[in-house]
Structure formats: structure tokens, C-alpha cells
Scaffold this active site. Structure first.
Site, PDB file in Angstrom:
ATOM      1  N   GLU A 181      -4.937 -12.018  -7.161  1.00 55.65           N
ATOM      2  CA  GLU A 181      -4.817 -11.265  -5.908  1.00 55.65           C
ATOM      3  C   GLU A 181      -5.243 -12.143  -4.735  1.00 55.65           C
ATOM      4  O   GLU A 181      -6.340 -12.707  -4.721  1.00 55.65           O
ATOM      5  CB  GLU A 181      -5.684  -9.993  -5.945  1.00 55.65           C
ATOM      6  CG  GLU A 181      -5.598  -9.239  -4.629  1.00 55.65           C
ATOM      7  CD  GLU A 181      -6.035  -7.786  -4.702  1.00 55.65           C
ATOM      8  OE1 GLU A 181      -6.868  -7.451  -5.563  1.00 55.65           O
ATOM      9  OE2 GLU A 181      -5.537  -6.994  -3.880  1.00 55.65           O
ATOM     10  N   ASP A 206      -0.109  -0.021  -4.592  1.00 54.63           N
ATOM     11  CA  ASP A 206      -1.505   0.407  -4.740  1.00 54.63           C
ATOM     12  C   ASP A 206      -1.749   1.641  -3.873  1.00 54.63           C
ATOM     13  O   ASP A 206      -1.587   1.574  -2.654  1.00 54.63           O
ATOM     14  CB  ASP A 206      -2.404  -0.759  -4.273  1.00 54.63           C
ATOM     15  CG  ASP A 206      -3.883  -0.480  -4.455  1.00 54.63           C
ATOM     16  OD1 ASP A 206      -4.237   0.607  -4.957  1.00 54.63           O
ATOM     17  OD2 ASP A 206      -4.676  -1.353  -4.087  1.00 54.63           O
ATOM     18  N   GLU A 261     -10.984  -1.354  -9.931  1.00 48.74           N
ATOM     19  CA  GLU A 261     -11.783  -1.972  -8.869  1.00 48.74           C
ATOM     20  C   GLU A 261     -13.003  -1.127  -8.497  1.00 48.74           C
ATOM     21  O   GLU A 261     -13.944  -1.642  -7.905  1.00 48.74           O
ATOM     22  CB  GLU A 261     -10.928  -2.274  -7.637  1.00 48.74           C
ATOM     23  CG  GLU A 261     -10.405  -1.053  -6.910  1.00 48.74           C
ATOM     24  CD  GLU A 261      -9.444  -1.423  -5.786  1.00 48.74           C
ATOM     25  OE1 GLU A 261      -8.320  -1.850  -6.103  1.00 48.74           O
ATOM     26  OE2 GLU A 261      -9.813  -1.299  -4.611  1.00 48.74           O
ATOM     27  N   ASP A 270     -13.672  -6.288 -10.361  1.00 50.44           N
ATOM     28  CA  ASP A 270     -13.949  -7.209  -9.252  1.00 50.44           C
ATOM     29  C   ASP A 270     -15.206  -7.997  -9.595  1.00 50.44           C
ATOM     30  O   ASP A 270     -16.256  -7.406  -9.857  1.00 50.44           O
ATOM     31  CB  ASP A 270     -14.146  -6.391  -7.964  1.00 50.44           C
ATOM     32  CG  ASP A 270     -14.245  -7.279  -6.731  1.00 50.44           C
ATOM     33  OD1 ASP A 270     -14.949  -8.316  -6.782  1.00 50.44           O
ATOM     34  OD2 ASP A 270     -13.616  -6.938  -5.711  1.00 50.44           O
ATOM     35  N   HIS A 330      -9.690  -7.694  -9.322  1.00 46.23           N
ATOM     36  CA  HIS A 330      -9.534  -7.252  -7.933  1.00 46.23           C
ATOM     37  C   HIS A 330     -10.251  -8.277  -7.073  1.00 46.23           C
ATOM     38  O   HIS A 330     -11.362  -8.696  -7.385  1.00 46.23           O
ATOM     39  CB  HIS A 330     -10.197  -5.871  -7.777  1.00 46.23           C
ATOM     40  CG  HIS A 330     -10.310  -5.397  -6.361  1.00 46.23           C
ATOM     41  ND1 HIS A 330     -11.503  -5.446  -5.648  1.00 46.23           N
ATOM     42  CD2 HIS A 330      -9.393  -4.867  -5.520  1.00 46.23           C
ATOM     43  CE1 HIS A 330     -11.300  -4.947  -4.442  1.00 46.23           C
ATOM     44  NE2 HIS A 330     -10.036  -4.592  -4.332  1.00 46.23           N
ATOM     45  N   LYS A 381       0.853  -1.184   0.000  1.00 44.38           N
ATOM     46  CA  LYS A 381       0.000   0.000   0.000  1.00 44.38           C
ATOM     47  C   LYS A 381       0.890   1.235   0.000  1.00 44.38           C
ATOM     48  O   LYS A 381       1.870   1.291   0.757  1.00 44.38           O
ATOM     49  CB  LYS A 381      -0.894  -0.002   1.239  1.00 44.38           C
ATOM     50  CG  LYS A 381      -1.942  -1.091   1.199  1.00 44.38           C
ATOM     51  CD  LYS A 381      -3.021  -0.744   0.208  1.00 44.38           C
ATOM     52  CE  LYS A 381      -3.832  -1.941  -0.199  1.00 44.38           C
ATOM     53  NZ  LYS A 381      -4.835  -1.631  -1.234  1.00 44.38           N
ATOM     54  N   GLU A 414      -1.010   0.721  -8.986  1.00 45.40           N
ATOM     55  CA  GLU A 414      -2.465   0.508  -8.964  1.00 45.40           C
ATOM     56  C   GLU A 414      -3.205   1.726  -8.406  1.00 45.40           C
ATOM     57  O   GLU A 414      -2.784   2.287  -7.394  1.00 45.40           O
ATOM     58  CB  GLU A 414      -2.749  -0.725  -8.104  1.00 45.40           C
ATOM     59  CG  GLU A 414      -4.217  -1.101  -8.012  1.00 45.40           C
ATOM     60  CD  GLU A 414      -4.374  -2.491  -7.392  1.00 45.40           C
ATOM     61  OE1 GLU A 414      -3.541  -3.385  -7.659  1.00 45.40           O
ATOM     62  OE2 GLU A 414      -5.340  -2.673  -6.620  1.00 45.40           O
TER      63      GLU A 414
HETATM   64 MG    MG Z   1      -6.511  -1.956  -5.092  1.00 46.47          MG
END
Ligand code: MG
Length: 390
Positions: free
Chosen positions: A331, A196, A248, A271, A298, A169, A222
Site C-alpha cells: 500500500e 475500501d 487495519e 498495520d 495496511h 474509496k 476492503e
Molecule cells: Mg483501508
């Protein structure tokens, strides 16, 4: 095979260790599961990504009464029936999340009826193992120096478990982000790394971080920018070498067509519990493919969405084709989630960083209803007999 009833379960759990990302901290997890039952006694399960209470109402009050009595194997017919019934006032958002969970449950029950796995229904698996990337390295409530150390240790731990790829992250603050990006690369020189930001940056910040990611050989960046400004992705792309991933927060073939047409995006991340379900995800993949792009879903939530994404990637044909194709990683969220880890009697097996593609009919994961009861906040049932029951 007529649909006899549609049930929903809002599940909730509190987390022992709250975790954060660029937008907020989570101290609980929620999910809405959908159960579709047919006249011949089969059951299919799906899940929805988004606010469970609201989606529950959309399934129970709006879509479920409209699909009762329809042939459960008619996934396209049902999708379009639901779409037509709400398109004048809700072409995306939580209503589409509700449709996604119903659609996923229909794929599950259709597979059970036809004795085919979802990947067989999707056209056939081209592999039996799907390499995963570990999603983790979320923030903890620690001073930054300690946090940095903890996140790098976490990443090394995933590598030791056999993961060849993982995602961090970013979007906390620029200085911390840079330390984490470079620190993890130094600790793991040969691992596929991605980052991301969950749309934390403006354009100049995103350009700055993209360069740092590129210098450290990250595979993709991302959600560098807000999904509200799809035109900025092309501007970022013109200034950066790293692949830009997003999607996503996007839904349907129509939304993805607009996003892809705006340019700049290299990796499409719908997703399956939100974009419109497996039915719509296949169309989004076709649109991406027509532009020479790959789609990796996602995945957040529980085993149903993980199984759907595993089948989806098992049937993926990477763009461009070549004998030694690039890996499209699944993922695999590693954050605390009892709703993913405690309520299934059959799960997607992940061994040495690779998911084993389920081969049993349907999605190939099975709920333990007794264990699930511990987490049910509210449940509904809509039947052919008449009004929704509580
Ligand atoms: Mg993400």
C-alpha cells in the site's frame, strides 16, 4: 546493547487540501515517532498509528521506564515484557499502538547493530522490488459530478505514473460508489483495482456493492463491514465472489486468530505501526498462512511504517506457492502528507510503481532532524537517569 533512553515526537501538519473518506475529512495529519537510543550510541526509529497525544503518554509514562536497561536486540523479550506489564487492563487499542512503535524502533536499532536490513532479520528478502498499489481517490468538497470526474482523472494519473494497481474509496453513498467503481474500470480496463469502504456498509449494502465490484473485476473489497461484527464477513462471503480484505483496526495474533476463525476474510491487513509491531506482524502472517491466507500490511503514516511494510512484503511467501505467484501489493498512500515527504533524508524509493527494498542496516530510512523540528508539537525523553524529562 542496553537501552539508554526512549524519546517521542508528536508531529503535526495542516493540509493544504483537506480530503475525506466514508467516515470524515482530514484537515491535518498527526503521527507519533519513537526514538530508542542505546548505550553504545545507536539509534532506532519507529512510528505509531493512532491518536498521537495519547500514544505519546503510553510510551513515555508506561512502557519506556519498563524497558530502559534491557538488551535492545531482544525484540521478543522486550515485546513480552511490555505485553505482560499491560495485559490485565489493555490487551489492545492505543497501548498496543505504543508497543508497535517501540517494537519497530527496536527492529531498526537491532538491524543497525547486527548490520542487517530488517528484511534480512525477518528471514531474507525474496525480491528487491515490491510492486505498490496507489491509495488515493479520497473525496474532495466538490459537487458529485465534478468529484467523480476528478477521482477518475486521479486514477488515470497513477496509471500514467506506472502504477499497475490502485485502490479507491467507497462508502460515500451507494449510487456514487457504483458510478465510481464502473467509471474507473472503464477508464482503466487493465489495472488491478480495489475498493475500501472503511466499514461504511451494513450487510445488505455490502452484498450489493460486492456484486458491482465483482462484475467490474475488482481485486478485493476492503473493510466492507464493521470490525465489531466479524461474524458478518462469512455471511457476505457466502453471497459474493470478490475477495474480502480487512484487519487495519485489528491487533495482535489473538485478535487476528479470532477474526480469521470467524471466516469470510481472504486478505489480512495488519498495520505494523498498530498491530503490535513487526514482531507481532510476523506471527499474524504465520496464522494467516496456516489458514491459506495472505497478509498485505495496511500502510498509513510516514516513511518508517512504509519501510517496515516494504521489508515485510519483500520477505512474503505468497499462499498458495506456485512458480508464477500472485502479486502481494504494497500500500502506497498518495494523499498529501508533509510528514511522509518532507522530514526524511533517506526514503523508500518508489519507481514506476515499485518500491525498492532498502538494503542498508535497519529499516533503511533516515530522519532529517532539522526538518522534523518544524512539525514537532511535543516531545518527551525517558532516560535511565530517573524520571521522564520534558
Ligand atoms: Mg483501508
Amino acid at each position: 546493547m542496553k537501552i539508554k533512553s526512549v524519546k517521542t515526537y508528536h508531529l503535526r501538519c495542516h493540509l493544504e487540501n483537506p480530503f475525506g473518506f466514508s467516515q470524515w475529512f482530514y484537515d491535518q495529519r498527526n503521527v507519533l515517532l519513537v526514538e530508542v537510543n542505546t548505550e553504545n550510541g545507536l539509534t532506532g526509529w519507529g512510528e505509531c498509528y493512532g491518536p498521537a497525544e495519547i500514544i505519546q503518554t503510553a510510551v513515555e509514562k508506561f512502557y519506556a521506564p519498563k524497558i530502559l536497561g534491557m538488551d535492545a536486540t531482544g525484540t521478543e523479550a522486550i515485546w513480552h515484557h511490555m505485553w505482560r506489564s499491560s495485559l490485565d487492563f489493555s490487551r489492545s487499542g492505543v497501548m498496543m499502538a505504543a508497543m508497535s512503535g517501540i517494537d519497530m524502533a527496536l527492529w531498526d536499532v537491532k538491524g543497525k547493530f547486527l548490520k542487517q536490513s530488517v528484511s534480512q532479520l525477518m528471514g531474507g528478502a525474496v525480491k528487491s522490488l515490491v510492486p505498490c498499489y496507489a491509495t488515493g481517490m479520497y473525496y474532495q468538497d466538490l459537487p458529485e459530478e465534478q468529484l467523480l470526474k476528478a477521482l477518475i482523472e486521479e486514477g488515470v494519473g497513477y496509471a500514467n505514473q506506472g502504477f499497475k494497481a490502485m485502490k479507491i474509496k467507497v462508502g460515500k453513498n451507494i449510487e456514487f460508489d457504483k458510478k465510481l467503481i464502473t467509471g474507473l474500470r472503464k477508464a482503466l480496463p487493465h489495472t488491478v483495482l480495489a475498493a475500501d469502504s472503511n466499514h461504511a456498509y451494513d450487510l445488505p449494502e455490502a452484498i450489493h456493492i460486492a456484486k458491482v465490484l465483482d462484475e467490474n473485476n475488482y481485486a478485493w473489497f476492503e473493510e466492507p463491514l464493521s470490525p465489531e461484527h466479524p461474524n458478518l464477513f462469512a455471511k457476505l462471503h457466502s453471497k459474493a465472489n470478490i475477495a474480502i480484505a480487512t484487519g487495519e483496526c485489528e491487533q495482535t495474533r489473538y485478535g487476528f486468530q479470532r477474526l480469521i476463525d470467524a471466516g469470510g476474510v481472504q486478505l489480512v491487513q495488519a498495520d505494523l505501526a498498530y498491530c503490535g509491531g513487526p514482531s507481532e506482524a510476523l506471527k499474524i502472517r504465520a496464522i494467516a498462512s496456516a489458514k491459506g491466507l495472505n497478509m498485505i500490511p495496511h500502510v498509513w503514516g510516514t516513511q518508517l511504517n512504509l519501510a517496515a511494510a516494504t521489508h515485510f512484503l519483500a520477505t512474503a511467501y505468497p499462499e498458495p506457492g506456485r512458480s508464477e505467484t500472485q502479486t502481494l501489493y504494497l500500500e502506497y498512500d498518495r494523499t498529501e502528507n508533509p510528514l511522509r515527504d518532507n522530514i526524511y533524508k533517506t526514503e523508500v524509493k518508489v519507481e514506476n510503481g515499485q518500491a525498492v527494498v532498502p538494503t542498508s542496516p535497519g529499516l533503511g530510512v533516515e530522519i532529517n532532524q532539522t526538518k522534523m523540528k518544524d512539525y514537532v508539537v511535543s516531545q518527551t525523553e525517558t532516560t535511565m537517569a530517573g524520571e521522564p524529562k520534558h
